[in-house]
Enzyme design. Structure first.
Site, short mmCIF file in Angstrom:
data_model
loop_
_atom_site.label_atom_id
_atom_site.label_comp_id
_atom_site.label_asym_id
_atom_site.label_seq_id
_atom_site.Cartn_x
_atom_site.Cartn_y
_atom_site.Cartn_z
N GLY A 1 -0.54 0.03 -2.87
CA GLY A 1 -0.14 -1.12 -2.34
C GLY A 1 1.07 -0.94 -1.56
O GLY A 1 1.35 -1.48 -0.43
N ASN B 1 1.09 -12.62 -5.80
CA ASN B 1 0.99 -11.99 -7.21
C ASN B 1 1.61 -12.86 -8.28
O ASN B 1 1.49 -12.50 -9.37
CB ASN B 1 1.76 -10.85 -7.14
CG ASN B 1 3.13 -10.63 -6.62
OD1 ASN B 1 3.12 -10.97 -5.36
ND2 ASN B 1 4.11 -10.10 -7.19
N HIS C 1 -5.13 0.07 -8.67
CA HIS C 1 -4.70 -0.17 -10.17
C HIS C 1 -4.74 -1.72 -10.64
O HIS C 1 -4.60 -2.11 -11.77
CB HIS C 1 -3.63 0.60 -10.66
CG HIS C 1 -2.26 -0.23 -10.10
ND1 HIS C 1 -1.37 -0.92 -10.75
CD2 HIS C 1 -1.56 -0.09 -9.00
CE1 HIS C 1 -0.64 -1.29 -10.20
NE2 HIS C 1 -0.50 -0.72 -8.93
N THR D 1 -2.92 17.07 0.80
CA THR D 1 -4.38 17.11 0.12
C THR D 1 -4.65 15.77 -0.37
O THR D 1 -3.98 14.99 -1.17
CB THR D 1 -4.48 18.28 -0.64
OG1 THR D 1 -3.61 19.52 -0.12
CG2 THR D 1 -5.46 18.40 -1.44
N CYS E 1 8.12 -6.22 -10.81
CA CYS E 1 9.48 -5.58 -10.25
C CYS E 1 10.54 -6.17 -10.17
O CYS E 1 11.62 -5.76 -10.10
CB CYS E 1 8.77 -5.29 -8.84
SG CYS E 1 7.17 -4.75 -8.52
C1 PLP Z 1 1.23 -4.57 -6.98
C2 PLP Z 1 1.41 -5.21 -5.74
C3 PLP Z 1 1.82 -4.47 -4.57
C4 PLP Z 1 2.17 -2.87 -5.02
O1 PLP Z 1 1.03 -2.11 -5.09
P1 PLP Z 1 1.41 -0.70 -5.86
O2 PLP Z 1 0.15 0.01 -5.87
O3 PLP Z 1 1.82 -0.86 -7.23
O4 PLP Z 1 2.27 0.12 -5.00
C5 PLP Z 1 1.95 -4.90 -3.36
N1 PLP Z 1 1.54 -6.12 -3.21
C6 PLP Z 1 1.27 -7.02 -4.20
C7 PLP Z 1 0.88 -8.36 -3.69
C8 PLP Z 1 0.98 -6.57 -5.50
O5 PLP Z 1 0.67 -7.44 -6.46
#
Ligand code: PLP
Length: 395
Positions: free
Chosen positions: A72, A153, A203, A239, A326
């Site tokens: 993400g 989130n 994930h 890759t 985070c």
């Molecule tokens: C978790 C999250 C991300 C980051 O994704 P990663 O795969 O951990 O880099 C970005 N945006 C939102 C809204 C998220 O919940």
């Protein structure tokens, strides 16, 4: 002791069904997808099949509109920097976003501000939702991009993405959405939702960490992210993460296939727990009650520190969070809760519970029993709570 994982917005367990599909790509079909011999060709086929499936599940017209990334954060960075830098020479140096975006978006915008871009941060009001009319009012002739997340989130609020996309189309402005939290929970469709660029990651939907993708509508100009080989149409070299890509596809398929059933299970449990926790004195639910993700609860309890609450919950077998993974570790209150207009001292006492489909009614009842006890315990030793009660008496 009971063990309850209630932090699915931070990350999820890999589903055994997803893992099973991934395994052969580590040890058997390990060839480089760019090679011509059989094991390379099989890997290439797996990558391209995944691309087609993902395109279909997102409602994209062409498989070539899907670019694999590491997740993400990378997709958000690439979408925003890649499009804005490509448009800057045309005099487009303005970006519109909301105050409650993920740091992968907000910090990307900080970087672009240093390059001379100007950013408008839209208010989300008390309910945590952007107003479409505000988006329209903020658009200028020099606006390059609107970037607004599909679902938040921390507080789980769902934005009116289709309407925002429509306004952007009408004004000829590109529209990116971070759909990391929405994918799996909501019926996301890039075409119906008027989306030009979309970020997602595996994930958060029971796939592996380190793999995601970016949808870029055909015709949208975007700068290369990684120069090197010809992978991902020469735009994001390196890759391919074959096993990860297979896992991303499998996870997306699984979540699409089970969405209705999962949401029907989660919604009543979520609402039951919200009702129960709201009975706690001086508690509040953060974010709109209706327009929120089916597995998300975010609450504040006045007079306590979120961190102490989390540690106590952990001792009782419950893994939860105070908001974004985070930001935990930093003592700053969440920018999302501040954007709702909460004062600092209240925003500190927040709790986010995010459930997966393995949650049971028994688990919910256990949480409903434990949280009020912990809140009581912490308030009894809190000078802040003492002050609140004293002021209550005086008034
Ligand atoms: C978790 C999250 C991300 C980051 O994704 P990663 O795969 O951990 O880099 C970005 N945006 C939102 C809204 C998220 O919940």
């Amino acid at each position: 002791m009971k063990k309850i994982y209630a932090d699915n917005a931070a990350t999820t367990a890999v589903s055994p069904k997803v893992l099973e599909k991934m395994l052969p790509y580590f040890t058997e079909v390990y060839g480089n997808p760019s090679s011509l011999y059989a094991t390379g060709a099989s890997a290439k086929k797996a990558v391209e099949t995944a691309r087609e499936n993902i395109a279909r599940n997102l409602g994209a017209e062409h498989a070539s509109e899907i670019y694999f990334t590491s997740g993400g954060s990378e997709s958000d960075n690439w979408a925003i920097k890649g499009v804005c830098r490509a448009l800057k020479s045309k005099g487009k140096n303005h970006i519109i976003t909301s105050k409650i975006e993920h740091h992968a978006v907000l910090h990307t915008l900080d970087a672009l501000k240093k390059e001379g871009f100007e950013v408008t941060y839209l208010d989300v009001y008390e309910n945590g939702i952007v107003r479409v009319s505000d988006v329209e009012k903020a658009i200028r002739p020099e606006t390059a991009l609107v970037t607004i997340m599909y679902a938040n989130n921390e507080i789980g609020t769902i934005q009116p993405i289709r309407e925002i996309g429509k306004v952007c189309r009408e004004h000829g402005v590109l529209f990116h959405t971070d759909a990391v939290q929405a994918i799996g929970n909501l019926p996301v469709n890039v075409k119906d939702d008027n989306i030009d660029l979309l970020s997602m990651t595996a994930h958060k939907i029971h796939g592996p960490k380190g793999c995601g993708c970016l949808y870029v509508r055909r015709g949208v100009r975007i700068e290369n992210l990684i120069d090197g080989g010809a992978q991902e149409r020469g735009k994001r070299a390196g890759t391919e993460n074959t096993a990860g890509i297979v896992g991303l596809d499998a996870a997306l398929q699984l979540t699409v296939d089970t969405r209705k059933k999962r949401n029907a299970h989660l919604l009543p449990l979520r609402d039951k727990l919200i009702d129960s926790l709201l009975k706690i004195e001086r508690s509040r639910l953060n974010g709109d009650r209706e327009n929120r993700l089916p597995g998300n609860i975010n609450m504040c309890f006045e007079g306590i520190e979120g961190e102490s609450l989390l540690l106590k919950l952990d001792l009782n077998g419950i893994s939860a969070s105070s908001g974004s993974a985070c930001t935990s570790g930093s003592l700053d209150p969440s920018h999302v809760l501040l954007a709702l207009g909460l004062p600092h001292e209240i925003a500190h006492g927040s709790l986010r519970l995010s459930f997966g489909d393995d949650i049971t009614e028994e688990d919910i009842d256990y949480i409903a029993e434990v949280v009020p006890q912990i809140v009581d315990y912490l308030r009894n030793m809190s000078p802040l709570w003492e002050k609140i009660k004293k002021e209550e008496k005086e008034n």
